[in-house]
Design an enzyme around this catalytic site. Structure first.
Site, short mmCIF file in Angstrom:
data_model
loop_
_atom_site.label_atom_id
_atom_site.label_comp_id
_atom_site.label_asym_id
_atom_site.label_seq_id
_atom_site.Cartn_x
_atom_site.Cartn_y
_atom_site.Cartn_z
N LYS A 1 -0.22 -8.03 -5.74
CA LYS A 1 -1.04 -8.93 -4.92
C LYS A 1 -0.14 -10.08 -4.46
CE LYS A 1 -5.44 -11.32 -4.57
NZ LYS A 1 -4.89 -12.38 -3.73
N ARG B 1 0.97 32.98 -9.21
CA ARG B 1 2.12 33.75 -9.69
C ARG B 1 2.29 33.52 -11.19
NH1 ARG B 1 6.02 35.13 -5.54
NH2 ARG B 1 5.23 34.55 -3.47
N ASP C 1 1.22 -13.43 -2.74
CA ASP C 1 0.69 -14.79 -2.67
C ASP C 1 1.11 -15.41 -1.33
OD1 ASP C 1 -0.46 -17.14 -3.34
OD2 ASP C 1 0.98 -17.71 -4.89
#
Length: 845
Positions: free
Chosen positions: A268, A794, A270
Site C-alpha cells: 500500500k 497422461r 503512501d
C-alpha cells in the site's frame, strides 16, 4: 567474431599514439565490405554502442569509446540486466568511431560476415574514482545511459586457462533501479535503435537503403532523416488520444489479511492515487477524483511520454521517498510545496503502476485482475525509473504484511485475482493497515500562545451520512512552511460559526473555517467518543473532496473460497500415481491465479475423463447447460453457416465447475470470446519423432525463437506436459484467420525447407522419421492448443508450464512438473511476470 589473444591485447587505453586500428584494418577488405575503414577519431568522447551481429554465431558487440576508438567485446548471449546473470564477453579488436554508425550486411566470406543491427547507443562513464585505464587492470566499473542499457555495470577479465588464446571477460549488471530479472533486454529488444528495422529487414536490404558508408554532409543527413522516418513509422506504436477518465476502484479497510491463493497482495503506497491516460507523447495525469494534475507532475508525465505508449489507461500511485528510502506522504507534500504546488525537474517522484484499464482501444476492465496485471507488465516491460510496475505476491499476504510493518510502512492491498475492475469501493480490493491513519475535514483551528506560530492545533470532523461530526484535535506534525501555508488558506475560508455541533468546552477559543480542506492524520486510536488520540498531521489531501470524507471502520476480511462443491474427491483419476479428483481440484484451485490470464474469456475445449484417465476420455467444446452458472456460452458461426454455443469461463468458479464435471485438460482457441474472428496468439507446437532426444526439441525452439526475433516478434516457451515445446507468439488483434494461418504455414514450411533433415511441416508420420514436426495447424479457425498450467491426462499427472528461455536450455523433459507441484509453480511464477503478453502486430511478409 575473432578474439584478441590473451597475451596480446589490442591497443592499450591511455596510449593514443599506438596504431590501435591496425588489427581491425588487417582483417577487412574494404573493397568488398561496407564497413568503414579504420582511422582514429577524436579523443575525449564517451559514447557507447551495441551491435547485434548474426555472423557464424549470433552475438552482441559491446563497444566503449576510449582514446578515439571503440574498445570492443563480443557478448555471446547478449547483455542481461539481471545482476545474477554474468555474460561471457570476449575481447575483440578495437573498432573506429565511425563504426558506431554502421548497420547493414557484411558479405559472406568476409571477416564477421552476416547482418549487423545497431541495437543500442548512448553514453558511458566510469564511476567516481575510476577511469578507462582500469580496462588494462581487468576490472571496469561504469555507468551506461543508453536507449536500452542503463545504470551500473561491471566488466571483469577472467584468468586465462593454460594455452587459451582469447581474452575472456564477464559483463554483469550491478543491482540498482535499472536491474531486471530474466533476459528482458535481449528478448524484447528486437529492432534497430537507428532505423526501427528487424534483423530480417536489414538482411533483406541488399540495396543498402539505409547505408551510411561514404556519406557526408547533406547525403549523410538525408540517410539519417530517412532512417528516422522509417524508425518513427516502425517503432511508434500508435497515434490517437489518451483514454478518458473513469471512476477508480477503491479498497475496503479490513482487520486481517485475507488468506488463500485467490488473493494477490501489493504494497500500500503512501502517496497520491493517479490514473494516467497516455497515447504516445500525450499524457494526462488524473487524481482519483478526476482532476487534471498533469501540470503538477510535468517531469513525471514527460518520463511516461518518453515510453511512447499506445493509447492506455493506467492506475497507480505517485510517491516520494523519505530519508529512509521508504515511500513517505509528508515528503511528497514537501516536494509539491517547494515547487509551489508542482514537481520541479530536480525533485524525484515515482509512478508505481498497478492496473491497466484500457489498451489500444480495448476495454480491459472485465478481464480478471491477474490478467490485467500481466498485460501491464508486458506494456511497461521497457519502463525505467521513475516508472515502475508494482510487484505482487500470490497468497502469502501475511509475510508481506509483516515485512511492511517491520519497515514502518502503511500496510498492504489485497485483490481478488479473478475480479473485474469495478470503479467503486468493493471487498474485491481490501486494505490492511499497520499504521492507523485516516482523512478528516478541517473545521477550525485553535490559537497558539507560541510566538510566530499561527495556530496550536486543528479541529477535525468526518461526515456520517450528510452530517459533519466532530472528531477532536491534532496538534503535532506541522512544519513552519506548512503552518504559514494553512494560515493563508484559513483566512480565505474563515467563518463566524462552527460548521458542526460541538461541546462548548471543545469550542472554547476556536476559530472556524468553511469545511473544504482535507487533512490526513496518523493516530494511536479513536476514543470511545470517537475522538482522535495522539494524532499527528501528515499533510493536506488536495486531491480529495471534503464531502467524501467518512469514517473508516475495519471490517472482517472476506473469504475467497471457491463456491463449487467437488463430489467424489477420492475417485482415482491418475491410476499410476494414485492422484484423485480431489487432488486435481486442489491443484486448479491453487493455480487459478496463474491459469486465468490464459483461459479466461477464451473459447475452450475440454478433455473430460469422468471415470479417470485410464478409461474413456473425450473432447467437449459445447454445453447443454450442465456445467452451471460459472461456465458461459458464446455463439460461434460454423462452416455450414449455422451457429453453435462454445464454452468459456471467467473465474476460478468456472474452472472448478469444469473439474467437477470430470475435466482434466483445458485447451483454448487462439482468439478471445469477445472477438473470435481476430486471433491474438500464434502457437508453434514442436512435436518430436519418437526416440528423438529432447535436446533437439530445445534446440528447435531456440531456432524458431531466433527466426521470429529476426522478424521483430517476441516469443515465449512452454513445456507442453507431453513430448514437446510450444513457442507462443502473442499478437495484437486486427488480422483475420486466413492471414494468421497463412503466416504460420509459410513460416513452418520455410523452416523445414531450410533444414529438411531436422524439420517437417506436414503431419505425415512417415516423413517425420528422425525429425521434429512444426505443427502450425493450431493457428486455424476452430483449432485449439493446451493452455498454460493445464493438467494433462497422461501418466504421472503432468502439467503444461511456461518457462523462461534461459531455463529452457537446461531442461531435460517436457513434463518436469505435476499437479502435486502447485506451490513450486506459484513460487517460480514470480520470475515470469508478463510471460505470454507483448504489444506487437503480425508483420506483413
Amino acid at each position: 567474431m575473432a578474439a584478441v589473444p590473451a597475451n596480446g591485447r589490442s591497443g592499450k587505453a591511455g596510449n593514443p599514439g599506438a596504431d590501435l586500428l591496425a588489427e581491425y584494418n588487417r582483417k577487412r577488405d574494404f573493397a568488398r565490405t561496407a564497413e568503414p575503414a579504420g582511422r582514429s577519431g577524436r579523443t575525449g568522447g564517451n559514447s557507447f554502442i551495441v551491435q547485434k551481429h548474426a555472423a557464424r554465431r549470433l552475438h552482441w558487440d559491446f563497444r566503449l569509446e576510449v582514446d578515439g576508438v571503440l574498445k570492443s567485446w563480443a557478448v555471446t548471449r547478449g547483455p542481461s540486466a539481471d545482476p545474477e546473470d554474468k555474460r561471457l564477453a570476449v575481447r575483440t579488436e578495437d573498432h573506429p568511431l565511425s563504426y558506431s554508425e554502421f548497420e547493414g550486411g557484411i558479405p559472406k566470406g568476409e571477416y564477421g560476415g552476416g547482418t549487423v543491427m545497431l541495437w543500442d547507443r548512448g553514453t558511458w562513464a566510469p564511476i567516481a574514482g575510476k577511469s578507462a585505464k582500469d580496462i588494462e587492470d581487468g576490472h571496469l566499473h561504469f555507468t551506461l545511459d543508453g536507449e536500452r542499457m542503463k545504470g551500473e555495470w561491471l566488466l571483469v577479465r577472467m584468468k586465462p586457462r593454460p594455452g587459451e588464446k582469447r581474452e575472456n571477460w564477464l559483463l554483469r549488471k550491478v543491482k540498482d533501479a535499472h536491474a531486471q530479472t530474466g533476459d528482458v533486454l535481449v528478448e524484447q529488444g528486437l529492432s534497430s535503435v537507428l532505423t526501427g528495422r528487424t534483423m530480417a529487414e536489414i538482411e533483406a536490404d541488399k540495396g543498402g537503403t539505409h547505408s551510411l558508408k561514404g556519406k557526408k554532409g547533406d547525403a549523410f543527413a538525408k540517410v539519417m532523416e530517412t532512417a528516422s522516418a522509417r524508425n518513427a513509422q516502425s517503432v511508434r506504436k500508435t497515434t490517437g488520444s489518451p483514454p478518458k477518465f473513469r471512476a477508480v476502484q477503491l479498497a475496503t479497510l479490513v482487520d486481517t489479511v485475507p488468506t488463500g491463493n485467490l488473493w494477490m497482495h501489493e504494497i500500500k503506497f503512501d502517496g497520491y492515487r493517479a490514473l494516467v491516460a497516455a497515447a504516445g507523447a500525450k499524457v494526462v495525469v488524473h487524481t482519483r477524483s478526476g482532476l487534471d494534475w498533469t501540470d503538477k507532475f510535468a517531469p513525471l508525465a514527460a518520463h511516461i511520454a518518453a515510453l511512447d505508449l499506445p493509447p492506455c489507461l493506467i492506475d497507480g500511485e505517485i510517491i516520494a521517498r523519505g530519508v529512509d528510502g521508504n515511500p513517505d506522504f509528508s515528503s511528497l507534500q514537501a516536494v509539491l510545496k517547494r515547487g509551489k504546488g508542482s514537481q520541479s525537474e530536480d525533485q524525484p517522484l515515482e509512478f508505481h503502476a498497478f492496473d491497466l484499464l484500457e489498451l489500444d482501444g480495448e476495454d480491459l476492465a472485465a478481464m480478471p485482475n491477474i490478467e490485467r496485471k500481466e498485460r501491464l507488465e508486458a506494456l511497461l516491460a521497457d519502463a525505467a525509473p521513475p516508472v515502475f510496475v508494482a510487484d505482487h505476491v500470490i497468497g502469502a499476504g501475511e509475510k508481506l504484511y509483516d515485512a511492511m510493518c517491520a519497515a514502518g510502512q502503511e500496510g498492504i492491498i489485497a485483490k481478488r485475482v479473478d475480479a473485474p475492475y469495478r470503479g467503486r469501493r468493493t471487498k474485491e480490493w481490501v486494505k490492511v493497515k499497520y499504521t492507523r491513519r485516516q482523512e478528516f475535514v478541517i473545521v477550525g483551528w485553535a490559537k497558539s500562545s507560541a510566538k510566530g506560530r499561527p495556530f496550536s492545533s486543528l479541529l477535525l470532523g468526518q461526515y456520517e451520512g450528510k452530517t459533519l461530526v466532530y472528531r477532536g484535535k491534532v496538534g503535532t506534525g506541522f512544519d513552519a512552511e506548512g503552518l504559514a501555508d494553512m494560515a493563508v488558506r484559513f483566512e480565505k475560508l474563515a467563518r463566524k460559526t462552527p460548521p458542526l455541533e460541538i461541546e462548548r468546552a471543545e469550542a472554547r477559543g476556536a476559530s472556524w473555517v468553511t469545511p473544504k480542506l482535507v487533512a490526513e492524520v496518523a493516530f494511536a486510536e479513536l476514543t470511545g467518543e470517537g475522538r482522535v488520540r495522539h494524532g499527528s498531521f501528515l499533510g493536506l489531501r488536495t486531491d480529495k473532496k471534503a464531502r467524501a470524507v467518512t469514517p473508516e471502520k475495519a471490517q472482517g476480511a472476506p473469504q475467497a473460497a471457491i463456491a463449487v462443491k467437488i463430489s467424489n474427491r477420492e475417485r482415482v483419476i491418475f491410476p499410476e500415481s494414485g492422484g484423485t479428483k480431489g487432488d486435481l481440484a486442489d491443484y486448479y484451485a491453487a493455480v487459478a491465479p496463474l491459469i486465468l490470464p490464459f483461459v479466461a474469456n477464451r473459447p475452450i475445449s475440454l478433455v473430460r475423463c469422468p471415470q479417470g484417465r485410464a478409461k474413456k476420455c473425450f473432447f467437449q467444446k459445447h454445453d447443454s447447460g450442465t456445467f452451471g452458472d460459472h461456465v458461459h456460452h458464446v455463439p460461434i458461426r460454423e462452416k455450414d453457416g449455422g451457429a453453435e454455443d462454445y464454452l468459456y469461463l471467467n473465474d476460478a468458479e468456472g474452472l472448478l465447475s469444469c473439474v467437477q464435471m470430470g475435466t482434466i485438460e483445458f485447451h483454448g482457441w487462439a482468439a478471445r470470446a469477445d472477438d473470435v474472428e481476430h486471433p491474438d496468439r500464434m502457437i508453434f507446437d514442436l512435436d518430436p519423432d519418437e526416440g528423438l532426444d529432447f535436446k533437439e526439441c530445445v534446440r528447435a525452439a531456440g531456432d524458431i525463437r531466433a527466426r521470429l526475433a529476426d522478424l521483430g516478434l517476441v516469443t515465449f516457451a512452454m513445456l507442453s506436459g507431453g513430448k514437446g515445446i510450444h513457442v507462443v507468439v502473442p499478437l495484437k488483434r486486427g488480422h483475420d484467420w486466413d492471414t494468421h494461418k497463412d503466416f504460420s504455414r509459410r513460416f513452418a514450411e520455410a523452416m523445414s525447407l531450410s533444414e529438411p533433415d531436422r524439420y517437417v511441416a506436414t503431419m505425415s508420420k512417415a516423413k517425420r522419421k528422425g525429425r521434429i514436426f512444426i505443427d502450425w495447424l493450431r493457428n486455424q479457425r476452430g483449432a485449439t492448443a493446451v493452455l498454460p498450467y493445464s493438467a494433462r491426462s497422461r501418466e504421472g499427472a503432468p502439467v503444461a508450464v511456461p518457462i523462461s528461455w534461459d531455463e529452457l536450455d537446461a531442461t531435460k523433459t517436457a513434463h518436469p512438473f505435476s499437479i502435486g507441484d502447485a506451490p513450486e509453480l506459484i513460487r517460480r511464477s514470480d520470475t515470469l511476470h508478463g510471460w505470454g503478453f507483448a504489444d506487437q502486430r503480425l508483420p506483413e511478409i
